[in-house]
Write a protein that holds these residues in place. Structure first.
Motif, PDB file in Angstrom:
ATOM      1  N   TYR A 157      36.416 -18.983   4.459  1.00  0.00           N
ATOM      2  CA  TYR A 157      35.644 -18.620   3.273  1.00  0.00           C
ATOM      3  C   TYR A 157      35.587 -17.105   3.090  1.00  0.00           C
ATOM      4  O   TYR A 157      35.667 -16.606   1.963  1.00  0.00           O
ATOM      5  N   VAL A 158      35.433 -16.378   4.184  1.00  0.00           N
ATOM      6  CA  VAL A 158      35.371 -14.919   4.099  1.00  0.00           C
ATOM      7  C   VAL A 158      36.696 -14.362   3.576  1.00  0.00           C
ATOM      8  O   VAL A 158      36.720 -13.493   2.691  1.00  0.00           O
ATOM      9  N   LEU A 159      37.807 -14.863   4.115  1.00  0.00           N
ATOM     10  CA  LEU A 159      39.113 -14.408   3.639  1.00  0.00           C
ATOM     11  C   LEU A 159      39.333 -14.796   2.178  1.00  0.00           C
ATOM     12  O   LEU A 159      39.907 -14.023   1.395  1.00  0.00           O
ATOM     13  N   PHE A 160      38.868 -15.969   1.820  1.00  0.00           N
ATOM     14  CA  PHE A 160      39.028 -16.416   0.434  1.00  0.00           C
ATOM     15  C   PHE A 160      38.200 -15.537  -0.501  1.00  0.00           C
ATOM     16  O   PHE A 160      38.634 -15.218  -1.622  1.00  0.00           O
ATOM     17  N   LEU A 161      37.017 -15.127  -0.051  1.00  0.00           N
ATOM     18  CA  LEU A 161      36.189 -14.227  -0.856  1.00  0.00           C
ATOM     19  C   LEU A 161      36.906 -12.899  -1.086  1.00  0.00           C
ATOM     20  O   LEU A 161      36.885 -12.360  -2.201  1.00  0.00           O
ATOM     21  N   ILE A 162      37.542 -12.386  -0.047  1.00  0.00           N
ATOM     22  CA  ILE A 162      38.316 -11.149  -0.186  1.00  0.00           C
ATOM     23  C   ILE A 162      39.429 -11.340  -1.219  1.00  0.00           C
ATOM     24  O   ILE A 162      39.640 -10.494  -2.099  1.00  0.00           O
ATOM     25  N   ALA A 163      40.110 -12.481  -1.127  1.00  0.00           N
ATOM     26  CA  ALA A 163      41.192 -12.779  -2.070  1.00  0.00           C
ATOM     27  C   ALA A 163      40.662 -12.867  -3.504  1.00  0.00           C
ATOM     28  O   ALA A 163      41.305 -12.379  -4.447  1.00  0.00           O
ATOM     29  N   LEU A 164      39.480 -13.464  -3.665  1.00  0.00           N
ATOM     30  CA  LEU A 164      38.887 -13.579  -5.000  1.00  0.00           C
ATOM     31  C   LEU A 164      38.624 -12.208  -5.610  1.00  0.00           C
ATOM     32  O   LEU A 164      38.823 -12.003  -6.816  1.00  0.00           O
ATOM     33  N   HIS A 165      38.162 -11.273  -4.781  1.00  0.00           N
ATOM     34  CA  HIS A 165      37.851  -9.937  -5.282  1.00  0.00           C
ATOM     35  C   HIS A 165      39.124  -9.163  -5.637  1.00  0.00           C
ATOM     36  O   HIS A 165      39.079  -8.242  -6.452  1.00  0.00           O
ATOM     37  N   ILE A 166      40.228  -9.536  -5.014  1.00  0.00           N
ATOM     38  CA  ILE A 166      41.497  -8.867  -5.337  1.00  0.00           C
ATOM     39  C   ILE A 166      42.088  -9.436  -6.624  1.00  0.00           C
ATOM     40  O   ILE A 166      42.482  -8.696  -7.530  1.00  0.00           O
ATOM     41  N   SER A 167      42.159 -10.764  -6.709  1.00  0.00           N
ATOM     42  CA  SER A 167      42.719 -11.410  -7.900  1.00  0.00           C
ATOM     43  C   SER A 167      42.327 -12.878  -7.930  1.00  0.00           C
ATOM     44  O   SER A 167      42.645 -13.624  -7.003  1.00  0.00           O
ATOM     45  N   HIS A 168      41.647 -13.284  -9.001  1.00  0.00           N
ATOM     46  CA  HIS A 168      41.295 -14.699  -9.134  1.00  0.00           C
ATOM     47  C   HIS A 168      42.547 -15.552  -9.332  1.00  0.00           C
ATOM     48  O   HIS A 168      42.688 -16.623  -8.733  1.00  0.00           O
ATOM     49  N   LYS A 169      43.454 -15.072 -10.157  1.00  0.00           N
ATOM     50  CA  LYS A 169      44.658 -15.842 -10.458  1.00  0.00           C
ATOM     51  C   LYS A 169      45.491 -16.111  -9.208  1.00  0.00           C
ATOM     52  O   LYS A 169      46.015 -17.213  -9.011  1.00  0.00           O
ATOM     53  N   TYR A 170      45.609 -15.106  -8.356  1.00  0.00           N
ATOM     54  CA  TYR A 170      46.464 -15.235  -7.166  1.00  0.00           C
ATOM     55  C   TYR A 170      45.640 -15.399  -5.886  1.00  0.00           C
ATOM     56  O   TYR A 170      46.098 -15.067  -4.801  1.00  0.00           O
ATOM     57  N   ARG A 171      44.425 -15.924  -6.024  1.00  0.00           N
ATOM     58  CA  ARG A 171      43.529 -16.060  -4.873  1.00  0.00           C
ATOM     59  C   ARG A 171      44.133 -16.909  -3.762  1.00  0.00           C
ATOM     60  O   ARG A 171      43.994 -16.594  -2.581  1.00  0.00           O
ATOM     61  N   GLY A 172      44.823 -17.975  -4.138  1.00  0.00           N
ATOM     62  CA  GLY A 172      45.428 -18.852  -3.135  1.00  0.00           C
ATOM     63  C   GLY A 172      46.529 -18.160  -2.368  1.00  0.00           C
ATOM     64  O   GLY A 172      46.602 -18.253  -1.135  1.00  0.00           O
ATOM     65  N   ILE A 182      47.006 -14.873  -2.034  1.00  0.00           N
ATOM     66  CA  ILE A 182      46.485 -13.750  -1.242  1.00  0.00           C
ATOM     67  C   ILE A 182      45.801 -14.259   0.021  1.00  0.00           C
ATOM     68  O   ILE A 182      46.013 -13.726   1.120  1.00  0.00           O
ATOM     69  N   CYS A 183      44.985 -15.290  -0.119  1.00  0.00           N
ATOM     70  CA  CYS A 183      44.308 -15.849   1.053  1.00  0.00           C
ATOM     71  C   CYS A 183      45.322 -16.399   2.052  1.00  0.00           C
ATOM     72  O   CYS A 183      45.161 -16.230   3.266  1.00  0.00           O
ATOM     73  N   SER A 184      46.374 -17.034   1.552  1.00  0.00           N
ATOM     74  CA  SER A 184      47.412 -17.575   2.438  1.00  0.00           C
ATOM     75  C   SER A 184      48.107 -16.455   3.199  1.00  0.00           C
ATOM     76  O   SER A 184      48.399 -16.585   4.399  1.00  0.00           O
ATOM     77  N   ILE A 185      48.374 -15.342   2.513  1.00  0.00           N
ATOM     78  CA  ILE A 185      49.009 -14.196   3.172  1.00  0.00           C
ATOM     79  C   ILE A 185      48.082 -13.628   4.251  1.00  0.00           C
ATOM     80  O   ILE A 185      48.530 -13.283   5.358  1.00  0.00           O
ATOM     81  N   LEU A 186      46.796 -13.533   3.946  1.00  0.00           N
ATOM     82  CA  LEU A 186      45.837 -13.018   4.925  1.00  0.00           C
ATOM     83  C   LEU A 186      45.773 -13.927   6.155  1.00  0.00           C
ATOM     84  O   LEU A 186      45.800 -13.447   7.296  1.00  0.00           O
ATOM     85  N   LEU A 187      45.693 -15.224   5.925  1.00  0.00           N
ATOM     86  CA  LEU A 187      45.652 -16.165   7.044  1.00  0.00           C
ATOM     87  C   LEU A 187      46.940 -16.096   7.859  1.00  0.00           C
ATOM     88  O   LEU A 187      46.908 -16.051   9.094  1.00  0.00           O
ATOM     89  N   GLY A 188      48.066 -16.086   7.167  1.00  0.00           N
ATOM     90  CA  GLY A 188      49.346 -16.010   7.861  1.00  0.00           C
ATOM     91  C   GLY A 188      49.488 -14.721   8.650  1.00  0.00           C
ATOM     92  O   GLY A 188      50.012 -14.720   9.772  1.00  0.00           O
ATOM     93  N   GLY A 189      49.005 -13.622   8.084  1.00  0.00           N
ATOM     94  CA  GLY A 189      49.081 -12.338   8.777  1.00  0.00           C
ATOM     95  C   GLY A 189      48.267 -12.330  10.056  1.00  0.00           C
ATOM     96  O   GLY A 189      48.698 -11.780  11.081  1.00  0.00           O
ATOM     97  N   ILE A 190      47.076 -12.937  10.026  1.00  0.00           N
ATOM     98  CA  ILE A 190      46.229 -12.970  11.219  1.00  0.00           C
ATOM     99  C   ILE A 190      46.843 -13.847  12.297  1.00  0.00           C
ATOM    100  O   ILE A 190      46.834 -13.500  13.485  1.00  0.00           O
ATOM    101  N   VAL A 191      47.396 -14.979  11.888  1.00  0.00           N
ATOM    102  CA  VAL A 191      48.069 -15.851  12.868  1.00  0.00           C
ATOM    103  C   VAL A 191      49.269 -15.131  13.471  1.00  0.00           C
ATOM    104  O   VAL A 191      49.497 -15.183  14.697  1.00  0.00           O
ATOM    105  N   LEU A 192      50.030 -14.443  12.642  1.00  0.00           N
ATOM    106  CA  LEU A 192      51.188 -13.690  13.136  1.00  0.00           C
ATOM    107  C   LEU A 192      50.751 -12.591  14.084  1.00  0.00           C
ATOM    108  O   LEU A 192      51.370 -12.379  15.147  1.00  0.00           O
ATOM    109  N   LEU A 193      49.693 -11.877  13.742  1.00  0.00           N
ATOM    110  CA  LEU A 193      49.183 -10.805  14.589  1.00  0.00           C
ATOM    111  C   LEU A 193      48.768 -11.342  15.951  1.00  0.00           C
ATOM    112  O   LEU A 193      49.041 -10.722  16.989  1.00  0.00           O
ATOM    113  N   ALA A 194      48.128 -12.507  15.969  1.00  0.00           N
ATOM    114  CA  ALA A 194      47.699 -13.110  17.231  1.00  0.00           C
ATOM    115  C   ALA A 194      48.889 -13.495  18.099  1.00  0.00           C
ATOM    116  O   ALA A 194      48.804 -13.452  19.333  1.00  0.00           O
ATOM    117  N   GLN A 195      50.000 -13.858  17.455  1.00  0.00           N
ATOM    118  CA  GLN A 195      51.201 -14.222  18.207  1.00  0.00           C
ATOM    119  C   GLN A 195      51.915 -12.979  18.744  1.00  0.00           C
ATOM    120  O   GLN A 195      52.470 -12.997  19.856  1.00  0.00           O
TER     121      GLN A 195
END
Length: 339
Positions: free
Chosen positions: A135-150, A152-165
């Motif tokens: 939800y927190v990441l999705f909120l960040i995505a909403l503030h960046i762009s409502h149209k591309y919220r999905g 942006i949030c997917s990129i943020l989630l993917g980036g964190i998973v990649l960083l952990a790896q």
């Protein structure tokens, strides 16, 4: 009759699936069965879908609404767990009544609870932590762009998973929130676009009715295959995404298509409505009945009776909890906060 606009639907078949998933999680904690952990993957896929769906028209008060929906019961169960740790420490194998554990659990800060296990005081509350981070990441995505919220949030989630790896570390929050299971929210976001497209096609020209029996077969087949195969598969790391995440996506899609042709029974929709309460409160009743009455270490006629009693008790408790906490208390909070 003119079909409803996509975002005016309630998707009772998907709500029914949520209830079924919660029941399987209950069965996961019956020791001789231990067959329903994949219910969590269904929850995550549904969550990704529903967050996209619910923010299409309005994003006002998004995080506050989610906090009101999720936090009160989670806090109640977490504080209750801390109380049990103080009164009956022998009930717990991995943790102790450490006040810092309570604070971190309430603040959704992952920590090592003992033996290298990263989870909150409320053992099954790990999924709630995942939801809140999403939800927190999705909120960040909403503030960046409502149209591309999905996206942006997917990129943020993917980036964190990649960083952990790429950066193996003892930093518990990164290890926890960088778990590949978080990508199942991305699967749910992807499902939103797929389901929306299918619905629009269905409105223009009804889907062939042969899809109903096909989806029913796939739906029932997966709910047989997933529990049976659980002891023989490795769902650690990225394996979980295709062994349980992909089937979860298919189940949500099948549930949606089934809902285009069939009306869901009221009791099944009601089960979905109280699935969050059922999920959070079932663990201790099942554990208590296991240790004190039925002994779920092996499959016997008496332990099978215990499963039935456990499910009935959990359903009654979940209904009471849902009615008091999720309907009345949450409704009161929404009025107070004018949401």
């Amino acid at each position: 009759m003119q079909p409803k606009a996509f975002h005016d639907n309630h998707f009772e078949s998907i709500q029914t699936l949520r209830g079924i998933a919660a029941l399987f999680v209950v069965l996961e904690h019956v020791r001789f069965l231990s067959c329903g952990a994949f219910g969590v993957d269904i929850f995550f896929c549904i969550s990704g879908f529903m967050i996209m769906f619910s923010t299409h028209k309005s994003t006002e008060g998004f995080l506050r609404k989610r906090l009101i929906r999720i936090v009160p019961l989670y806090y109640l169960m977490t504080i209750g767990t801390f109380g049990l740790l103080l009164l009956f420490p022998s009930m717990f194998e991995q943790t102790t009544a450490n006040p810092m554990y309570l604070v971190k659990s309430l603040l959704f800060i992952p920590f090592d609870i003992g033996g290298g296990v990263i989870q909150p005081l409320l053992r099954i509350g790990w999924t709630v932590n995942c939801e809140m981070f999403f939800y927190v990441l999705f909120l960040i995505a909403l503030h960046i762009s409502h149209k591309y919220r999905g996206l942006i949030c997917s990129i943020l989630l993917g980036g964190i998973v990649l960083l952990a790896q790429l950066l193996p570390t003892d930093f518990a929050p990164l290890t926890f929130y960088g778990n590949p299971v978080m990508l199942e929210f991305v699967m749910g976001i992807f499902l939103y676009y797929v389901i929306r497209g299918i619905y629009h096609l269905h409105c223009r020209k009804p889907l062939p009715r042969i899809l109903l029996p096909l989806c029913l077969v796939v739906f029932l087949g997966l709910f047989v295959l997933l529990p049976v195969s659980k002891p023989y598969i490795n769902v650690l790391g990225f394996h979980r995404l295709y062994l349980w995440g992909l089937p979860a996506m298919i189940l949500v899609l099948c549930a949606f298509i089934i809902g285009l042709f069939l009306t869901m029974p009221r009791f099944s929709v009601g089960l979905g409505n109280m699935s969050y309460s059922l999920y959070l409160i079932h663990y201790y009743p099942v554990m208590l009945l296991d240790r004190v009455v039925f002994d779920f270490s092996s499959c016997t006629p008496f332990s099978l009776l215990g499963v039935a009693v456990s499910i009935l008790l959990c359903l009654v408790a979940a209904y009471i909890c849902w009615n008091i906490m999720e309907k009345k208390f949450t409704g009161w909070l929404k009025k107070r906060l004018k949401l």
